[in-house]
Design a protein around this motif. Structure first.
Motif, mmCIF file in Angstrom:
data_model
loop_
_atom_site.group_PDB
_atom_site.id
_atom_site.type_symbol
_atom_site.label_atom_id
_atom_site.label_comp_id
_atom_site.label_asym_id
_atom_site.label_seq_id
_atom_site.Cartn_x
_atom_site.Cartn_y
_atom_site.Cartn_z
ATOM 1 N N MET A 1 0.840 -1.201 0.000
ATOM 2 C CA MET A 1 0.000 0.000 0.000
ATOM 3 C C MET A 1 0.874 1.249 0.000
ATOM 4 N N THR A 2 0.557 2.218 -0.865
ATOM 5 C CA THR A 2 1.324 3.463 -0.929
ATOM 6 C C THR A 2 0.719 4.482 0.019
ATOM 7 N N HIS A 3 1.549 5.036 0.882
ATOM 8 C CA HIS A 3 1.078 6.057 1.808
ATOM 9 C C HIS A 3 1.498 7.423 1.284
ATOM 10 N N GLU A 4 0.578 8.359 1.247
ATOM 11 C CA GLU A 4 0.934 9.717 0.836
ATOM 12 C C GLU A 4 -0.032 10.697 1.482
ATOM 13 N N LEU A 5 0.440 11.954 1.590
ATOM 14 C CA LEU A 5 -0.445 12.988 2.106
ATOM 15 C C LEU A 5 -1.537 13.247 1.089
ATOM 16 N N ARG A 6 -2.737 13.523 1.573
ATOM 17 C CA ARG A 6 -3.826 13.834 0.664
ATOM 18 C C ARG A 6 -3.509 15.119 -0.092
ATOM 19 N N ARG A 7 -3.967 15.188 -1.310
ATOM 20 C CA ARG A 7 -3.544 16.237 -2.230
ATOM 21 C C ARG A 7 -3.812 17.647 -1.695
ATOM 22 N N HIS A 8 -4.903 17.832 -0.969
ATOM 23 C CA HIS A 8 -5.260 19.178 -0.524
ATOM 24 C C HIS A 8 -4.486 19.595 0.728
ATOM 25 N N GLU A 9 -3.763 18.656 1.336
ATOM 26 C CA GLU A 9 -3.119 18.958 2.608
ATOM 27 C C GLU A 9 -1.832 19.747 2.417
ATOM 28 N N ARG A 10 -1.485 20.503 3.443
ATOM 29 C CA ARG A 10 -0.297 21.337 3.419
ATOM 30 C C ARG A 10 0.724 20.793 4.413
ATOM 31 N N ILE A 11 1.965 21.155 4.220
ATOM 32 C CA ILE A 11 2.989 20.791 5.190
ATOM 33 C C ILE A 11 3.714 22.045 5.648
ATOM 34 N N VAL A 12 4.245 21.962 6.857
ATOM 35 C CA VAL A 12 5.117 23.009 7.401
ATOM 36 C C VAL A 12 6.457 22.359 7.688
ATOM 37 N N ALA A 13 7.534 23.000 7.261
ATOM 38 C CA ALA A 13 8.881 22.529 7.542
ATOM 39 C C ALA A 13 9.635 23.600 8.308
ATOM 40 N N LEU A 14 10.461 23.164 9.258
ATOM 41 C CA LEU A 14 11.325 24.068 10.021
ATOM 42 C C LEU A 14 12.755 23.815 9.587
ATOM 43 N N SER A 15 13.476 24.890 9.270
ATOM 44 C CA SER A 15 14.803 24.705 8.684
ATOM 45 C C SER A 15 15.779 25.781 9.127
ATOM 46 N N GLY A 16 17.054 25.380 9.115
ATOM 47 C CA GLY A 16 18.148 26.325 9.257
ATOM 48 C C GLY A 16 18.740 26.592 7.887
ATOM 49 N N GLY A 17 20.068 26.350 7.754
ATOM 50 C CA GLY A 17 20.760 26.715 6.526
ATOM 51 C C GLY A 17 20.828 25.626 5.474
ATOM 52 N N VAL A 18 22.055 25.276 5.050
ATOM 53 C CA VAL A 18 22.261 24.501 3.832
ATOM 54 C C VAL A 18 21.563 23.149 3.835
ATOM 55 N N GLY A 19 21.801 22.316 4.863
ATOM 56 C CA GLY A 19 21.206 20.977 4.880
ATOM 57 C C GLY A 19 19.695 21.009 4.913
ATOM 58 N N GLY A 20 19.148 21.871 5.748
ATOM 59 C CA GLY A 20 17.702 21.994 5.834
ATOM 60 C C GLY A 20 17.098 22.512 4.545
ATOM 61 N N ALA A 21 17.777 23.469 3.911
ATOM 62 C CA ALA A 21 17.262 24.043 2.669
ATOM 63 C C ALA A 21 17.230 23.015 1.547
ATOM 64 N N LYS A 22 18.186 22.086 1.548
ATOM 65 C CA LYS A 22 18.187 21.026 0.527
ATOM 66 C C LYS A 22 16.925 20.179 0.639
ATOM 67 N N LEU A 23 16.607 19.753 1.861
ATOM 68 C CA LEU A 23 15.386 18.962 2.027
ATOM 69 C C LEU A 23 14.159 19.803 1.704
ATOM 70 N N ALA A 24 14.165 21.070 2.120
ATOM 71 C CA ALA A 24 13.021 21.938 1.849
ATOM 72 C C ALA A 24 12.765 22.070 0.352
ATOM 73 N N GLU A 25 13.835 22.139 -0.427
ATOM 74 C CA GLU A 25 13.668 22.224 -1.878
ATOM 75 C C GLU A 25 13.036 20.936 -2.407
ATOM 76 N N GLY A 26 13.446 19.805 -1.857
ATOM 77 C CA GLY A 26 12.826 18.540 -2.241
ATOM 78 C C GLY A 26 11.371 18.475 -1.834
ATOM 79 N N LEU A 27 11.062 18.941 -0.628
ATOM 80 C CA LEU A 27 9.672 18.950 -0.159
ATOM 81 C C LEU A 27 8.807 19.835 -1.035
ATOM 82 N N MET A 28 9.347 20.982 -1.430
ATOM 83 C CA MET A 28 8.602 21.900 -2.289
ATOM 84 C C MET A 28 8.203 21.216 -3.593
ATOM 85 N N ARG A 29 9.105 20.405 -4.131
ATOM 86 C CA ARG A 29 8.818 19.719 -5.394
ATOM 87 C C ARG A 29 7.949 18.478 -5.188
ATOM 88 N N ALA A 30 7.961 17.945 -3.965
ATOM 89 C CA ALA A 30 7.214 16.720 -3.690
ATOM 90 C C ALA A 30 5.732 16.962 -3.442
#
Length: 319
Positions: free
Chosen positions: A1-30
């Motif tokens: 079974m594939t688990h995913e957030l429902r399409r209408h749902e939003r996410i909040v991410a907390l980030s600092g600098g370089v490492g966090g921003a890399k994941l945030a960029e991935g989340l933005m595209r995901a």
């Protein structure tokens, strides 16, 4: 079974600098465009050469807009340095380098802040002008400054991190002004959104990047009361930080240099942990749901992969 957030749902991410921003960029595209809000640490902000500089926020802006320097992870790609060369010729402070294109951002932000515009409004507008399909917000419009008590005296974060190259031994860390600061209004709305699907703690330094945000009143309360999965992505890979002084500071503060320590620090907030495959042997010692993957993000494809796996894991934690 594939688990995913429902399409209408939003996410909040907390980030600092370089490492966090890399994941945030991935989340933005995901996620669907516009469905991610990134709340960024401003404890690193400082006044330099008369300009209001926001290193972590700017790293997020440049990374999510595709403008970041791919070699360093911070600053702008294809930067030029005429300003710094001239400043050095005149004997000015050159330990914190501002590129020519980067300088425009600091000048414009400083001008608008001096005119009375709140930082969150300035940053939101800059993100829109950079065509970033996500909301980027400072943790607070009020000044919070990370200050380190070290063997050579008290240092503001950038003096410790850049000027002193993290060399002095750290005795303690203070978030000056945090107790009086207010969360940025956009951050409050995002964390209280009825369509919120998950909260992600990016793999940023827990003590220098995430802790300043958690020190702002209401941040912990809003995360706890959000009633959605809260997932942290481990900032350690094989027991070491990929970048920055995380493990050095953990040692100097007398903490166990291990993912187990970070889980303990986040214990009252998170529902699950994304653990790097090189630390998989610790999985059975973590009293939380854990998913294991390769968390190193060398390429844009890596960022998207880790983001998707993180969101899929969060979706399994519902209820």
């Amino acid at each position: 079974m594939t688990h995913e957030l429902r399409r209408h749902e939003r996410i909040v991410a907390l980030s600092g600098g370089v490492g966090g921003a890399k994941l945030a960029e991935g989340l933005m595209r995901a996620v669907v465009e516009g469905e991610m809000t990134l709340v960024v640490n401003t404890g690193d902000d400082f006044n330099h050469l008369g300009l209001h500089v926001c290193p972590d926020v700017d790293t997020a802006l440049y990374t999510l807009s595709g403008l970041a320097n791919p070699q360093t992870g911070w600053g702008r790609r294809d930067e030029t340095w005429s300003f710094m060369q001239a400043l050095e010729q005149f004997g000015g402070e050159s330990w914190f380098r501002l590129g020519d294109a980067d300088l425009a951002l600091h000048v414009e932000r400083t001008r608008r802040l001096a005119a009375g515009e709140p930082l969150s409004s300035v940053i939101s507008d800059l993100a829109e002008r950079l065509a970033i399909p996500a909301r980027i917000l400072p943790m607070s419009d009020d000044p919070v400054r990370t200050r380190l008590d070290t063997e050579i005296g008290a240092l503001d974060f950038q003096h410790y991190f850049v000027r002193e190259q993290c060399r002095p031994r750290v005795n303690s860390i203070e978030f000056k002004g945090a107790e009086k600061a207010r969360l940025s209004p956009g951050a409050v709305r995002a964390l209280a959104d009825e369509d919120l699907g998950a909260i992600i703690l990016c793999p940023s330094n827990p003590y220098l990047s995430i802790a300043p945000m958690l020190a702002v009143p209401r941040m912990r309360e809003l995360i706890r009361s959000a009633d959605v999965p809260v997932v942290a992505v481990s900032p350690l890979v094989g027991g070491e930080a990929v970048k920055g002084p995380t493990t050095k500071i953990m040692n100097e503060l007398g903490l166990s240099v291990s993912v187990l320590q970070i889980v303990q620090d986040y214990a009252d907030l998170i529902d699950g942990l994304v653990l790097d495959s090189r630390d998989a042997g610790l999985r059975d010692r973590i009293d939380l749901p854990v998913t294991v993957t390769d968390t190193l993000m060398h390429t844009p494809q890596d960022r998207l992969r880790v983001a998707r796996e993180t969101l899929a894991f969060a979706a399994t934690l519902r209820g």
